[in-house]
Design a protein around this motif. Structure first.
Motif, PDB file in Angstrom:
ATOM      1  N   UNK A  91     -13.256 -44.208 -25.654  1.00 41.86           N
ATOM      2  CA  UNK A  91     -14.166 -45.210 -25.842  1.00 41.86           C
ATOM      3  C   UNK A  91     -13.437 -46.435 -25.199  1.00 41.86           C
ATOM      4  N   UNK A  92     -14.153 -47.394 -24.931  1.00 38.67           N
ATOM      5  CA  UNK A  92     -13.462 -48.667 -24.165  1.00 38.67           C
ATOM      6  C   UNK A  92     -12.607 -49.466 -25.011  1.00 38.67           C
ATOM      7  N   UNK A  93     -11.727 -49.790 -24.220  1.00 41.81           N
ATOM      8  CA  UNK A  93     -10.493 -50.883 -24.764  1.00 41.81           C
ATOM      9  C   UNK A  93     -10.975 -52.119 -24.801  1.00 41.81           C
ATOM     10  N   UNK A  94     -12.004 -52.368 -23.817  1.00 42.67           N
ATOM     11  CA  UNK A  94     -12.316 -53.885 -23.666  1.00 42.67           C
ATOM     12  C   UNK A  94     -13.840 -53.909 -24.275  1.00 42.67           C
ATOM     13  N   UNK A  95     -14.300 -54.868 -24.776  1.00 47.02           N
ATOM     14  CA  UNK A  95     -15.291 -55.234 -24.891  1.00 47.02           C
ATOM     15  C   UNK A  95     -16.266 -56.065 -23.916  1.00 47.02           C
ATOM     16  N   UNK A  96     -17.288 -55.604 -23.693  1.00 45.47           N
ATOM     17  CA  UNK A  96     -18.270 -56.416 -22.589  1.00 45.47           C
ATOM     18  C   UNK A  96     -18.909 -57.472 -23.509  1.00 45.47           C
ATOM     19  N   UNK A  97     -18.624 -58.896 -22.858  1.00 45.32           N
ATOM     20  CA  UNK A  97     -19.400 -59.946 -23.687  1.00 45.32           C
ATOM     21  C   UNK A  97     -20.496 -60.539 -22.630  1.00 45.32           C
ATOM     22  N   UNK A  98     -21.254 -61.196 -23.363  1.00 46.78           N
ATOM     23  CA  UNK A  98     -22.403 -61.919 -22.798  1.00 46.78           C
ATOM     24  C   UNK A  98     -22.171 -63.318 -23.016  1.00 46.78           C
ATOM     25  N   UNK A  99     -21.433 -63.926 -22.419  1.00 37.56           N
ATOM     26  CA  UNK A  99     -21.383 -65.380 -22.868  1.00 37.56           C
ATOM     27  C   UNK A  99     -20.049 -65.360 -23.827  1.00 37.56           C
ATOM     28  N   UNK A 100     -20.333 -65.823 -24.705  1.00 35.31           N
ATOM     29  CA  UNK A 100     -19.424 -65.523 -26.164  1.00 35.31           C
ATOM     30  C   UNK A 100     -19.908 -64.501 -26.767  1.00 35.31           C
ATOM     31  N   UNK A 101     -21.081 -63.611 -26.714  1.00 34.99           N
ATOM     32  CA  UNK A 101     -21.360 -62.716 -27.638  1.00 34.99           C
ATOM     33  C   UNK A 101     -20.890 -61.372 -27.104  1.00 34.99           C
ATOM     34  N   UNK A 102     -20.430 -60.574 -28.140  1.00 36.86           N
ATOM     35  CA  UNK A 102     -20.013 -59.236 -27.844  1.00 36.86           C
ATOM     36  C   UNK A 102     -21.333 -58.497 -27.719  1.00 36.86           C
ATOM     37  N   UNK A 103     -21.186 -57.380 -26.642  1.00 39.41           N
ATOM     38  CA  UNK A 103     -22.211 -56.560 -26.373  1.00 39.41           C
ATOM     39  C   UNK A 103     -22.120 -55.037 -26.855  1.00 39.41           C
ATOM     40  N   UNK A 104     -23.095 -54.352 -27.423  1.00 40.87           N
ATOM     41  CA  UNK A 104     -22.711 -53.234 -28.170  1.00 40.87           C
ATOM     42  C   UNK A 104     -23.856 -52.294 -27.486  1.00 40.87           C
ATOM     43  N   UNK A 105     -23.398 -50.858 -27.369  1.00 36.97           N
ATOM     44  CA  UNK A 105     -24.272 -49.879 -26.914  1.00 36.97           C
ATOM     45  C   UNK A 105     -25.206 -49.518 -28.017  1.00 36.97           C
ATOM     46  N   UNK A 106     -26.563 -49.098 -27.852  1.00 35.80           N
ATOM     47  CA  UNK A 106     -27.297 -48.763 -28.842  1.00 35.80           C
ATOM     48  C   UNK A 106     -27.934 -47.198 -28.233  1.00 35.80           C
ATOM     49  N   UNK A 107     -28.212 -46.295 -29.065  1.00 36.26           N
ATOM     50  CA  UNK A 107     -28.812 -45.181 -28.933  1.00 36.26           C
ATOM     51  C   UNK A 107     -30.204 -45.404 -29.471  1.00 36.26           C
ATOM     52  N   UNK A 108     -31.346 -45.105 -28.487  1.00 40.94           N
ATOM     53  CA  UNK A 108     -32.893 -45.395 -28.918  1.00 40.94           C
ATOM     54  C   UNK A 108     -33.140 -43.873 -29.323  1.00 40.94           C
ATOM     55  N   UNK A 109     -33.619 -43.927 -30.607  1.00 35.21           N
ATOM     56  CA  UNK A 109     -34.142 -42.650 -31.248  1.00 35.21           C
ATOM     57  C   UNK A 109     -35.666 -42.921 -31.412  1.00 35.21           C
ATOM     58  N   UNK A 110     -36.340 -43.859 -31.641  1.00 35.96           N
ATOM     59  CA  UNK A 110     -37.882 -44.106 -31.852  1.00 35.96           C
ATOM     60  C   UNK A 110     -38.253 -45.109 -31.196  1.00 35.96           C
ATOM     61  N   UNK A 111     -39.229 -45.017 -29.948  1.00 35.14           N
ATOM     62  CA  UNK A 111     -39.838 -46.103 -29.315  1.00 35.14           C
ATOM     63  C   UNK A 111     -40.852 -46.853 -30.213  1.00 35.14           C
ATOM     64  N   UNK A 112     -40.713 -48.105 -30.089  1.00 34.36           N
ATOM     65  CA  UNK A 112     -41.809 -48.759 -30.680  1.00 34.36           C
ATOM     66  C   UNK A 112     -42.958 -48.322 -30.719  1.00 34.36           C
ATOM     67  N   UNK A 113     -43.895 -48.572 -31.899  1.00 40.39           N
ATOM     68  CA  UNK A 113     -45.159 -48.177 -32.145  1.00 40.39           C
ATOM     69  C   UNK A 113     -45.512 -46.671 -31.984  1.00 40.39           C
ATOM     70  N   UNK A 114     -44.365 -45.969 -32.187  1.00 45.36           N
ATOM     71  CA  UNK A 114     -44.663 -44.435 -32.156  1.00 45.36           C
ATOM     72  C   UNK A 114     -44.172 -44.074 -33.756  1.00 45.36           C
ATOM     73  N   UNK A 115     -44.618 -42.880 -34.085  1.00 50.48           N
ATOM     74  CA  UNK A 115     -44.638 -42.539 -35.731  1.00 50.48           C
ATOM     75  C   UNK A 115     -43.462 -41.426 -35.769  1.00 50.48           C
ATOM     76  N   UNK A 116     -43.282 -40.459 -34.944  1.00 51.85           N
ATOM     77  CA  UNK A 116     -42.394 -39.326 -35.297  1.00 51.85           C
ATOM     78  C   UNK A 116     -40.988 -40.032 -35.453  1.00 51.85           C
ATOM     79  N   UNK A 117     -40.340 -39.327 -36.617  1.00 55.13           N
ATOM     80  CA  UNK A 117     -39.068 -39.988 -37.220  1.00 55.13           C
ATOM     81  C   UNK A 117     -38.001 -39.242 -36.282  1.00 55.13           C
ATOM     82  N   UNK A 118     -37.674 -39.602 -35.281  1.00 49.31           N
ATOM     83  CA  UNK A 118     -36.432 -38.971 -34.286  1.00 49.31           C
ATOM     84  C   UNK A 118     -35.231 -39.598 -34.783  1.00 49.31           C
ATOM     85  N   UNK A 119     -34.356 -38.895 -35.085  1.00 51.18           N
ATOM     86  CA  UNK A 119     -32.802 -39.260 -35.259  1.00 51.18           C
ATOM     87  C   UNK A 119     -32.007 -38.283 -34.760  1.00 51.18           C
ATOM     88  N   UNK A 120     -30.467 -38.998 -34.725  1.00 51.84           N
ATOM     89  CA  UNK A 120     -29.209 -38.337 -34.304  1.00 51.84           C
ATOM     90  C   UNK A 120     -29.082 -37.284 -35.581  1.00 51.84           C
TER      91      UNK A 120
END
Length: 359
Positions: A91-120
């Motif tokens: 895992x990354x030792x440093x964090x990417x920042x956007x200005x003063x904001x820490x940026x996180x990685x997100x794993x998309x499971x379900x697209x907006x406006x869809x109904x299937x409950x997808x999950x890790x």
């Protein structure tokens, strides 16, 4: 007149397909999407997904590969903190920042406006994305009027874990045994398995069947609205009604399944960015304990490829054998949400869908 209107609308849908995500219930031809691409993830300039089994079946799985072609776990191997492009550690030792904001990685499971409950799949090796099953049937969330399916891109933050043995001092309930959930509120509809970089805006504490189930509110850093939305109050200002709709959705979404309304800690109040980041960091520490046998993992699968100091780290060959043991990929199918084209404006979609349904 109706025939001409139908042809015009169908033409509009086809012209819009390139910039929209797809879903399908099977009555219309499924629009095929390319597999999602990833943003920078430390050493991973690009990652890919690999399907096994047929979409919308109990056997369907979506496995992840990094840029080197190694199978990885989206739960354990993708860094929580988005690394700089030159970062060489996973895992990354440093964090990417956007200005003063820490940026996180997100794993998309379900697209907006869809109904299937997808999950890790937290209890399967390498934790592919799958569709949830309840009572032997594939699970779809109901439409909570006036919305269609999920009202945000829904997913999880990797390398986090809501410990079911830890009672939160604010909610009085233990964790739900999953990675922490994210509601991404940007304008784009994302694909299952897509890795996006988000900045956190706030959080709400859902109490789901007696368990703490944090819901992070975030926005893609590349979204056109990201430059003006930095905290939960900005969401209220620039997206009026969205937080209220979010709370209402979570309160009611299980009612059609004959379950009671969900409850919330803090009287349903959304907490701010700083509070949310504190919750994320604490769940990251619980995940570290999980990966190093310092917490009771129960049925959670901790197999990983890149967390080299974890006793659950496996070889590339072992990871490959795990994927090969899954059902073979179905030919002719690709990752899609469910067969209808969605516009960025939900109301445009509802209007067009309604007119086409009448034909």
């Amino acid at each position: 007149m109706h025939a001409g209107l139908g042809q015009a609308l169908r033409g509009l849908l086809l012209l819009s397909a390139r910039s929209c995500s797809c879903s399908g219930a099977g009555r219309r031809r499924r629009l095929v999407q390319p597999l999602p691409r990833c943003s920078w993830l430390s050493t991973m300039a690009q990652c890919s997904t690999e399907q096994r089994g047929r979409p919308h079946s109990p056997q369907y799985r979506l496995y992840f590969k990094n840029a080197e072609g190694k199978y990885i776990s989206p739960f354990h191997d993708i860094p929580l903190f988005a690394g700089s492009k030159e970062d060489k550690e996973v895992p990354a030792k440093r964090s990417k920042t956007n200005g003063s904001e820490v940026v996180f990685n997100m794993v998309v499971e379900v697209p907006r406006w869809s109904n299937a409950k997808m999950e890790i799949a937290t209890k399967e090796p390498l934790n592919p994305i799958k569709q949830d099953i309840k009572r032997g049937k594939l699970r779809y969330v109901a439409n909570i009027f006036p919305h269609k399916g999920y009202i945000w891109n829904y997913g999880a933050l990797p390398q986090t874990w809501e410990d079911p043995h830890h009672k939160d001092k604010d909610t009085g309930c233990c964790g739900d045994n999953d990675p922490i959930d994210v509601c991404e509120i940007g304008t784009k509809v994302h694909s299952p398995g897509e890795i996006i970089q988000v900045k956190v805006l706030g959080v709400m504490a859902l109490i789901d069947e007696g368990e703490t189930d944090w819901k992070i509110i975030a926005i893609n850093v590349d979204d056109p609205e990201a430059q003006k939305i930095h905290d939960i109050d900005d969401v209220k200002k620039h997206k009026p009604g969205y937080l209220e709709a979010t709370a209402e959705w979570f309160r009611l979404y299980k009612v059609p399944d004959d379950k009671p309304e969900n409850q919330f800690a803090f009287n349903g109040e959304f907490k701010d960015k700083d509070f949310a980041v504190g919750i994320i960091k604490s769940t990251h520490e619980y995940w570290k304990a999980l990966l190093h046998k310092k917490a009771d993992r129960g049925a959670i699968e901790c197999t990983n490829v890149l967390v080299h100091d974890s006793p659950f780290c496996c070889s590339e060959e072992d990871a490959r054998l795990i994927v090969q043991s899954a059902p073979p990929p179905a030919s002719g199918d690709s990752v899609s949400a469910e067969g209808t084209v969605y516009f960025y404006s939900k109301w445009q979609h509802v209007f067009l869908f309604h007119l086409l349904e009448k034909k």
